[in-house]
Design a protein around this motif. Structure first.
Motif, mmCIF file in Angstrom:
data_model
loop_
_atom_site.group_PDB
_atom_site.id
_atom_site.type_symbol
_atom_site.label_atom_id
_atom_site.label_comp_id
_atom_site.label_asym_id
_atom_site.label_seq_id
_atom_site.Cartn_x
_atom_site.Cartn_y
_atom_site.Cartn_z
ATOM 1 N N ASN A 190 0.861 -1.182 0.000
ATOM 2 C CA ASN A 190 0.000 0.000 0.000
ATOM 3 C C ASN A 190 0.903 1.240 0.000
ATOM 4 O O ASN A 190 0.992 1.959 0.979
ATOM 5 C CB ASN A 190 -0.931 -0.016 1.211
ATOM 6 C CG ASN A 190 -1.954 1.086 1.149
ATOM 7 O OD1 ASN A 190 -2.163 1.701 0.095
ATOM 8 N ND2 ASN A 190 -2.593 1.364 2.267
ATOM 9 N N ASP A 191 1.574 1.439 -1.115
ATOM 10 C CA ASP A 191 2.535 2.525 -1.284
ATOM 11 C C ASP A 191 1.908 3.562 -2.201
ATOM 12 O O ASP A 191 1.704 3.303 -3.386
ATOM 13 C CB ASP A 191 3.827 1.963 -1.877
ATOM 14 C CG ASP A 191 4.893 3.017 -2.079
ATOM 15 O OD1 ASP A 191 4.725 3.848 -2.999
ATOM 16 O OD2 ASP A 191 5.887 2.997 -1.335
ATOM 17 N N LYS A 192 1.588 4.743 -1.655
ATOM 18 C CA LYS A 192 0.837 5.727 -2.434
ATOM 19 C C LYS A 192 1.566 6.179 -3.688
ATOM 20 O O LYS A 192 0.942 6.405 -4.721
ATOM 21 C CB LYS A 192 0.423 6.918 -1.574
ATOM 22 C CG LYS A 192 1.529 7.852 -1.162
ATOM 23 C CD LYS A 192 0.974 9.039 -0.380
ATOM 24 C CE LYS A 192 2.024 10.036 -0.041
ATOM 25 N NZ LYS A 192 2.620 10.736 -1.153
ATOM 26 N N ASP A 193 2.893 6.299 -3.613
ATOM 27 C CA ASP A 193 3.642 6.712 -4.805
ATOM 28 C C ASP A 193 3.573 5.647 -5.896
ATOM 29 O O ASP A 193 3.347 5.961 -7.061
ATOM 30 C CB ASP A 193 5.106 7.013 -4.462
ATOM 31 C CG ASP A 193 5.262 8.316 -3.707
ATOM 32 O OD1 ASP A 193 4.381 9.200 -3.829
ATOM 33 O OD2 ASP A 193 6.270 8.470 -2.991
ATOM 34 N N LEU A 194 3.783 4.396 -5.530
ATOM 35 C CA LEU A 194 3.714 3.316 -6.518
ATOM 36 C C LEU A 194 2.327 3.268 -7.158
ATOM 37 O O LEU A 194 2.200 3.201 -8.388
ATOM 38 C CB LEU A 194 4.055 1.968 -5.880
ATOM 39 C CG LEU A 194 3.922 0.741 -6.796
ATOM 40 C CD1 LEU A 194 4.816 0.861 -8.023
ATOM 41 C CD2 LEU A 194 4.217 -0.527 -6.004
ATOM 42 N N ASP A 205 7.516 6.729 -13.282
ATOM 43 C CA ASP A 205 8.791 6.040 -13.117
ATOM 44 C C ASP A 205 8.689 4.712 -12.341
ATOM 45 O O ASP A 205 9.265 3.709 -12.749
ATOM 46 C CB ASP A 205 9.796 6.975 -12.425
ATOM 47 C CG ASP A 205 9.816 8.349 -13.064
ATOM 48 O OD1 ASP A 205 10.104 8.432 -14.272
ATOM 49 O OD2 ASP A 205 9.525 9.342 -12.364
ATOM 50 N N ALA A 206 7.950 4.704 -11.248
ATOM 51 C CA ALA A 206 7.816 3.479 -10.462
ATOM 52 C C ALA A 206 7.057 2.399 -11.238
ATOM 53 O O ALA A 206 7.377 1.213 -11.156
ATOM 54 C CB ALA A 206 7.120 3.750 -9.127
ATOM 55 N N ALA A 207 6.071 2.810 -12.027
ATOM 56 C CA ALA A 207 5.316 1.852 -12.847
ATOM 57 C C ALA A 207 6.223 1.210 -13.882
ATOM 58 O O ALA A 207 6.146 0.000 -14.121
ATOM 59 C CB ALA A 207 4.131 2.534 -13.519
#
Length: 163
Positions: A121-125, A156-158
């Motif tokens: 549950n990482d909001k940025d990811l 970027d994380a995606a």
């Protein structure tokens, strides 16, 4: 002798950025069959490449990473080459073409739909994943994260997860 934690197969993705975009490392563990769980996320903002490479080397040296797929597009090419030289057989250079992005995002979408991947549950990811859009322009379909004044990223994380 250094302690190495016991995991199933570990795979990683490294999306390279420097000034305008972030760099992300995302590592997933195969947890049986064709299911994966995100085990590690590391974001670098405006970080010199030698520090990013040292981080990759440390991670690859400590964990039993099967493959690290590295963004070899543009400024990522010399970094992927350096990592390939040091970790032969573990580095997979990937050139971000429209075809690769399309195939990668469709595969990632299927993994989520079929519950083959578990993310924290990482909001940025989550925000980065949702920022990737399918864009049709003059007969060409591409996947991208459009920039705006409201975002400080380019998905970027995606992309690191897709790698």
């Amino acid at each position: 002798m250094a302690h190495v934690e016991e995991f199933n197969e570990i795979f990683g993705g490294y999306d390279i950025g420097r000034v305008r975009d972030y760099s992300y490392f995302i590592f997933v563990e195969a947890i049986g069959g064709d299911k994966y769980i995100v085990r590690h996320i590391k974001k670098f903002a405006n970080t010199p490449f030698h520090i990013q490479v040292a981080y990759a080397e440390g991670f690859l040296g400590y964990y039993q990473v099967k493959t690290l797929a590295v963004d070899a597009t543009g400024m990522g090419l010399p970094i992927s080459e350096e990592l390939q030289r040091k970790f032969a057989g573990k580095i997979e250079p990937v050139h971000f073409t429209n075809q690769w992005k399309s195939e990668a995002m469709q595969l990632l979408k299927r993994c989520f739909e079929q519950k083959k991947i578990v993310i924290p549950n990482d909001k940025d990811l989550i925000m980065h994943i949702h920022s990737i859009k399918r864009i049709a322009e003059t007969g060409i379909v591409k996947y991208d994260a459009p920039r705006s004044e409201h975002t400080d990223h380019h998905g970027d994380a995606a992309w690191a997860l897709a790698l």
